[in-house]
Every structure is written in structure tokens, then in C-alpha cells.
Design a protein around this motif. Structure first.
Motif, PDB file in Angstrom:
ATOM      1  N   GLU A  64       0.848  -1.191   0.000  1.00  0.00           N
ATOM      2  CA  GLU A  64       0.000   0.000   0.000  1.00  0.00           C
ATOM      3  C   GLU A  64       0.883   1.240   0.000  1.00  0.00           C
ATOM      4  O   GLU A  64       1.869   1.300   0.740  1.00  0.00           O
ATOM      5  N   VAL A  65       0.540   2.200  -0.860  1.00  0.00           N
ATOM      6  CA  VAL A  65       1.287   3.455  -0.938  1.00  0.00           C
ATOM      7  C   VAL A  65       0.423   4.543  -0.315  1.00  0.00           C
ATOM      8  O   VAL A  65      -0.698   4.806  -0.765  1.00  0.00           O
ATOM      9  N   TRP A  66       0.961   5.172   0.723  1.00  0.00           N
ATOM     10  CA  TRP A  66       0.276   6.266   1.413  1.00  0.00           C
ATOM     11  C   TRP A  66       0.899   7.598   0.975  1.00  0.00           C
ATOM     12  O   TRP A  66       2.078   7.680   0.648  1.00  0.00           O
ATOM     13  N   ALA A  67       0.042   8.629   1.005  1.00  0.00           N
ATOM     14  CA  ALA A  67       0.509   9.999   0.798  1.00  0.00           C
ATOM     15  C   ALA A  67      -0.282  10.921   1.723  1.00  0.00           C
ATOM     16  O   ALA A  67      -1.510  10.773   1.856  1.00  0.00           O
ATOM     17  N   GLU A  68       0.397  11.824   2.404  1.00  0.00           N
ATOM     18  CA  GLU A  68      -0.295  12.751   3.315  1.00  0.00           C
ATOM     19  C   GLU A  68       0.232  14.166   3.090  1.00  0.00           C
ATOM     20  O   GLU A  68       1.373  14.340   2.635  1.00  0.00           O
ATOM     21  N   THR A  69      -0.615  15.084   3.408  1.00  0.00           N
ATOM     22  CA  THR A  69      -0.244  16.495   3.362  1.00  0.00           C
ATOM     23  C   THR A  69      -1.075  17.267   4.390  1.00  0.00           C
ATOM     24  O   THR A  69      -2.248  16.940   4.622  1.00  0.00           O
ATOM     25  N   PRO A  70      -0.482  18.223   5.095  1.00  0.00           N
ATOM     26  CA  PRO A  70      -1.270  19.033   6.045  1.00  0.00           C
ATOM     27  C   PRO A  70      -2.368  19.803   5.302  1.00  0.00           C
ATOM     28  O   PRO A  70      -2.136  20.367   4.230  1.00  0.00           O
ATOM     29  N   ALA A  71      -3.591  19.842   5.884  1.00  0.00           N
ATOM     30  CA  ALA A  71      -4.744  20.505   5.243  1.00  0.00           C
ATOM     31  C   ALA A  71      -5.172  21.753   5.987  1.00  0.00           C
ATOM     32  O   ALA A  71      -6.236  22.305   5.717  1.00  0.00           O
ATOM     33  N   GLY A  72      -4.412  22.219   6.941  1.00  0.00           N
ATOM     34  CA  GLY A  72      -4.768  23.418   7.696  1.00  0.00           C
ATOM     35  C   GLY A  72      -5.673  23.099   8.869  1.00  0.00           C
ATOM     36  O   GLY A  72      -6.425  22.110   8.845  1.00  0.00           O
ATOM     37  N   GLY A  73      -5.596  23.905   9.889  1.00  0.00           N
ATOM     38  CA  GLY A  73      -6.435  23.673  11.052  1.00  0.00           C
ATOM     39  C   GLY A  73      -6.040  22.439  11.821  1.00  0.00           C
ATOM     40  O   GLY A  73      -6.880  21.845  12.509  1.00  0.00           O
ATOM     41  N   GLY A  74      -4.769  21.974  11.653  1.00  0.00           N
ATOM     42  CA  GLY A  74      -4.317  20.761  12.340  1.00  0.00           C
ATOM     43  C   GLY A  74      -4.824  19.493  11.724  1.00  0.00           C
ATOM     44  O   GLY A  74      -4.628  18.411  12.286  1.00  0.00           O
ATOM     45  N   LYS A  75      -5.506  19.600  10.568  1.00  0.00           N
ATOM     46  CA  LYS A  75      -6.009  18.384   9.902  1.00  0.00           C
ATOM     47  C   LYS A  75      -4.959  17.824   8.922  1.00  0.00           C
ATOM     48  O   LYS A  75      -4.115  18.559   8.411  1.00  0.00           O
ATOM     49  N   VAL A  76      -5.088  16.502   8.667  1.00  0.00           N
ATOM     50  CA  VAL A  76      -4.176  15.810   7.737  1.00  0.00           C
ATOM     51  C   VAL A  76      -5.009  15.124   6.665  1.00  0.00           C
ATOM     52  O   VAL A  76      -5.907  14.326   6.973  1.00  0.00           O
ATOM     53  N   LEU A  77      -4.732  15.469   5.391  1.00  0.00           N
ATOM     54  CA  LEU A  77      -5.417  14.828   4.264  1.00  0.00           C
ATOM     55  C   LEU A  77      -4.507  13.723   3.749  1.00  0.00           C
ATOM     56  O   LEU A  77      -3.316  13.945   3.511  1.00  0.00           O
ATOM     57  N   SER A  78      -5.068  12.546   3.596  1.00  0.00           N
ATOM     58  CA  SER A  78      -4.245  11.387   3.184  1.00  0.00           C
ATOM     59  C   SER A  78      -4.956  10.543   2.137  1.00  0.00           C
ATOM     60  O   SER A  78      -6.194  10.534   2.060  1.00  0.00           O
ATOM     61  N   LEU A  79      -4.130   9.837   1.366  1.00  0.00           N
ATOM     62  CA  LEU A  79      -4.603   8.868   0.366  1.00  0.00           C
ATOM     63  C   LEU A  79      -3.836   7.565   0.563  1.00  0.00           C
ATOM     64  O   LEU A  79      -2.668   7.570   0.962  1.00  0.00           O
ATOM     65  N   ARG A  80      -4.482   6.486   0.263  1.00  0.00           N
ATOM     66  CA  ARG A  80      -3.766   5.205   0.202  1.00  0.00           C
ATOM     67  C   ARG A  80      -4.312   4.383  -0.949  1.00  0.00           C
ATOM     68  O   ARG A  80      -5.506   4.353  -1.188  1.00  0.00           O
ATOM     69  N   THR A  81      -3.375   3.737  -1.613  1.00  0.00           N
ATOM     70  CA  THR A  81      -3.732   2.935  -2.790  1.00  0.00           C
ATOM     71  C   THR A  81      -2.903   1.640  -2.765  1.00  0.00           C
ATOM     72  O   THR A  81      -1.684   1.678  -2.551  1.00  0.00           O
ATOM     73  N   GLY A  82      -3.578   0.548  -2.945  1.00  0.00           N
ATOM     74  CA  GLY A  82      -2.864  -0.720  -3.058  1.00  0.00           C
ATOM     75  C   GLY A  82      -2.273  -0.898  -4.457  1.00  0.00           C
ATOM     76  O   GLY A  82      -2.840  -0.449  -5.444  1.00  0.00           O
ATOM     77  N   ILE A  83      -1.143  -1.508  -4.523  1.00  0.00           N
ATOM     78  CA  ILE A  83      -0.503  -1.764  -5.844  1.00  0.00           C
ATOM     79  C   ILE A  83      -0.357  -3.266  -6.060  1.00  0.00           C
ATOM     80  O   ILE A  83       0.650  -3.751  -6.546  1.00  0.00           O
TER      81      ILE A  83
END
Length: 405
Positions: free
Chosen positions: A95-114
Motif C-alpha cells: 500500500e502506498v500512502w501519501a499525506e499532506t497538512p490541510a490546515g487547522g491541524g487536519k491531515v489529508l491522506s490517500l492510500r492505494t494498493g498496488i
């Protein structure tokens, strides 16, 4: 293992090591490239998802906010305000994860299986295995071909060297293996040929010296024989005549050995009924010998030389053996057997040698009788062998002559 299979095994082992190493390198490079590509794609997607979220508040690409399953490593990067990607192994694959701060202390993330892409590695490994097997088999086949050619050349060289050792002075190792290429085998052949030439020249020089000495002794011996006939009767005169006759026989034997060593003797071949010939000749050579003809045969031989061989074998059996002497004719075979102590081990191992009579049990003579018999048999194209009868069969020395039909 022969040289062919040793060389083939070595090439196969080296080929296997090389293809395994290359397969591991290719597999790891493909795996790293695939994962890096997936991480780049995931990083671009998470950036696009963040822009859309900041524009209209919608989550796309199955993005989530503050995903509880987010790996701790990514939480640490998010806490620092950094965007990051992470690869995680699960029971279903990668699984490949990617995260980035979204402001307000929130974290936006994606995960995709390969998983689908991971199966590409399985196909790649299968292809590498098939290719590796083909390389190993091909390398082994090349090793068999190259090793077989080298092995054949060496075997021809060994056979030619054996012929040289057996006295065939016309054989040359380099001609036997062929003059193709200049490799180590060719160098070995040239060295063996040079050694054979040197030995042949030395033996020829020794033979000429021996023949010259024996020839020069014949003239004074002839005069000595004539002089002994003029001695008055008596025991001393008889002893002198006996020693002179023995010396004359020795000189004649030495001359005959020298002629046989020169390889210039030629047989006057005739068709001879072997059983009848032996039955007529043996009583004159050894009156006490028992002759048995089990099977008659017609052979191509020189009667004079064959009689010489029989005479020497019978004389050797009478001088060194004991009991009755048995002569058996069985087709083209003639066997002469005594019931004495048998041939010495040196003679059985190395063959007759001039001026060597073997053990003390078989003392007497000068060791030339069997040497002459072997040389005359070689001129006849016959084969003379020696062995000892087993003790259970009464023991004794057995000389067997095989004549060409």
C-alpha cells in the motif's frame, strides 16, 4: 568425471551464479522503480486532492481527513507540516500512502494498493527464471561441446603416446590429434613428440653400439671356437668348449635382440597348420614336453620365427620351471606351461627385460630368451602374454602366444 563433464559443470556453475546475480539485480531494480513510480503518482494525487478540498471543500480520489489508520511515520511528518509518502506491506500486497497538512491541524491522506502492479514482479521473476534456465542449459551445452573436443584431442594424444611407448616409432602425437589450432594440447603434443624423438635417437645409438660390439666379438669368437676343437680330449678341454659355446650363444642372442630393436625385421608369412607344426617341432626342441592339440587352426606366420619363439619358451620352462612341460594348441593359441615357481612379479608387471632373470628362484641364463621371443612375436604380428597359473590348479608359469589366423 572426465574433462568434458568437469568443464561443463564448471561452466554451468559459473553461468548459474551469473544469472542469479543478474536476476536479483533486475528484480530489485524493477521493484524499486515500480515503488518510486507509485509514490510519485500518489504524491501528485494528494496535492491535487488538497487543492480541490481547499477550493470547494470536497474530497476526491477517496481522500480522507485524519484517517485513524495513518501510519505513525506519516503522522510525524504531518506534525512538522511536511508532505510525505510511505510504502506499507500488508497481507494483500503493498500500500502506498501519501499525506499532506490541510490546515487547522487536519491531515489529508490517500492510500492505494498496488497489488496489480506487484503481480508484474511475479511475471518478471518467472521470465527471469526461464531465461536463467536457458542460459545455464546453453552454457552447459557449449561446455560439453568445447570439453568434448578437448577431451577427444587429449584422448587421441594419450593413445598415440601409448603406441610410442609400445615401440611404434612411426606414430606422432601431433599428427594423431590434428594440427588445428595452437593451444595447450598442441604444445603438449609437440613436447611429447620431441621427447619420443630424443628417446628414439638415444635408443638407436645404444642399439648400434650393442650391435657393433657383438659383431666385433664374432670374429675372435670364431677363432676361439676353432681353437677349442684342437684341444686334447679331457675334462678341462670340455669345460673350455662349454664356456665358449655359451659365450657364442650370448653374442648371437645380443645381435638378434639388436636387430629386433631396430624394427627392420620382416616376417616371411606363410599359411601354417598350427597344431601339426607344433606337434612336429616340439619333440626336437623339448623331448619331454607333452603336446596337446585341442583345436586345429591355419595361421599366417613365419615358420622359422615361430620355431624360434617356441624354442625360447620351452627353454625357459625347462631352465626355470619344474615338473612336466605342457604345450597346448587351441585354435590360434599356443600355451606353454611349466609347474615351477611361476614368473616373477616384475616380469608380469613390466614384461621381459634383457639381462634380467627375475627372482633367485628363476636364476640362470641371461634374460634374453623371453626378450627375443617377445620381439619375434611382434614381428609376426602375434601377441605373447605371461601369467602364473593359480595355486589351486598346480601353479607354474604360463606363456600364451596368439597368432593371426
Amino acid at each position: 568425471m572426465t574433462l568434458r563433464w568437469k568443464l561443463s559443470a564448471a561452466i554451468a556453475a559459473v553461468s548459474a551464479l551469473v544469472v542469479v546475480a543478474l536476476s536479483l539485480v533486475v528484480h530489485n531494480a524493477a521493484r524499486v522503480s515500480m515503488i518510486n513510480s507509485a509514490r510519485d503518482v500518489q504524491d501528485e494525487r494528494v496535492q491535487s486532492a488538497l487543492r480541490i478540498y481547499e477550493t470547494n471543500g470536497r474530497l476526491v480520489f477517496y481522500a480522507t481527513l485524519d484517517d485513524p489508520a495513518l501510519p505513525p511515520e506519516l503522522r510525524a511528518y504531518a506534525a512538522k507540516g511536511q508532505r510525505a509518502t510511505y510504502v506499507q506491506r500488508t497481507g494483500r500486497g503493498l500500500e502506498v500512502w501519501a499525506e499532506t497538512p490541510a490546515g487547522g491541524g487536519k491531515v489529508l491522506s490517500l492510500r492505494t494498493g498496488i497489488t496489480d502492479r506487484y503481480s508484474v514482479l511475479v511475471d518478471l521473476d518467472r521470465t527471469l527464471m526461464i531465461g536463467s534456465a536457458a542460459v545455464v542449459l546453453g552454457g552447459t551445452a557449449i561446455g560439453v561441446a568445447v570439453g568434448g573436443r578437448m577431451s577427444r584431442r587429449l584422448r587421441k594424444a594419450a593413445n598415440a603416446a601409448r603406441k610410442v611407448a609400445d615401440g611404434d616409432t612411426g606414430v606422432r602425437v601431433r599428427e594423431a590429434i590434428g594440427r588445428r589450432g595452437r593451444d595447450e594440447t598442441d604444445e603438449l603434443a609437440r613436447a611429447v613428440d620431441a621427447m619420443a624423438d630424443a628417446l628414439q635417437h638415444r635408443l638407436e645409438a645404444e642399439r648400434r653400439v650393442t650391435a657393433d660390439i657383438a659383431h666385433e666379438l664374432r670374429t675372435p669368437l670364431t677363432g676361439l671356437v676353432t681353437a677349442t676343437e684342437l684341444l686334447p680330449p679331457g675334462r678341462p678341454s670340455e669345460l673350455v668348449r662349454d664356456r665358449v659355446r655359451a659365450l657364442r650363444t650370448l653374442v648371437e642372442d645380443v645381435l638378434e635382440v639388436a636387430r629386433l630393436d631396430g624394427a627392420a625385421e620382416r616376417a616371411d608369412l606363410q599359411e601354417v597348420a598350427l597344431g601339426e607344426f607344433v606337434r612336429r617341432r616340439v619333440p626336437a626342441l623339448a623331448p619331454d614336453a607333452q603336446v596337446t592339440v585341442a583345436q586345429e587352426a591355419v595361421v599366417q606366420t613365419d615358420p622359422r620365427r615361430l620355431e624360434r619363439v617356441l624354442g625360447n619358451l620351452l627353454a625357459n620352462a625347462a631352465r626355470h620351471g619344474a615338473g612336466a612341460i605342457d604345450v597346448l594348441v587351441d585354435g590360434p593359441y599356443v600355451r606353454v606351461r611349466d609347474h615351477g615357481p611361476g614368473f616373477p612379479p616384475d616380469l608380469l608387471r613390466e614384461g621381459p627385460s634383457r639381462f634380467r632373470t627375475g627372482s633367485t628362484d628363476r636364476s640362470g641364463g641371461h634374460g634374453l630368451g623371453l626378450t627375443i621371443a617377445t620381439g619375434q612375436a611382434r614381428v609376426l604380428g602375434a601377441r605373447l602374454t605371461f601369467r602364473n597359473a593359480p595355486p589351486a590348479d598346480g601353479g607354474g608359469a604360463v606363456a600364451q602366444l596368439l597368432l593371426p589366423r
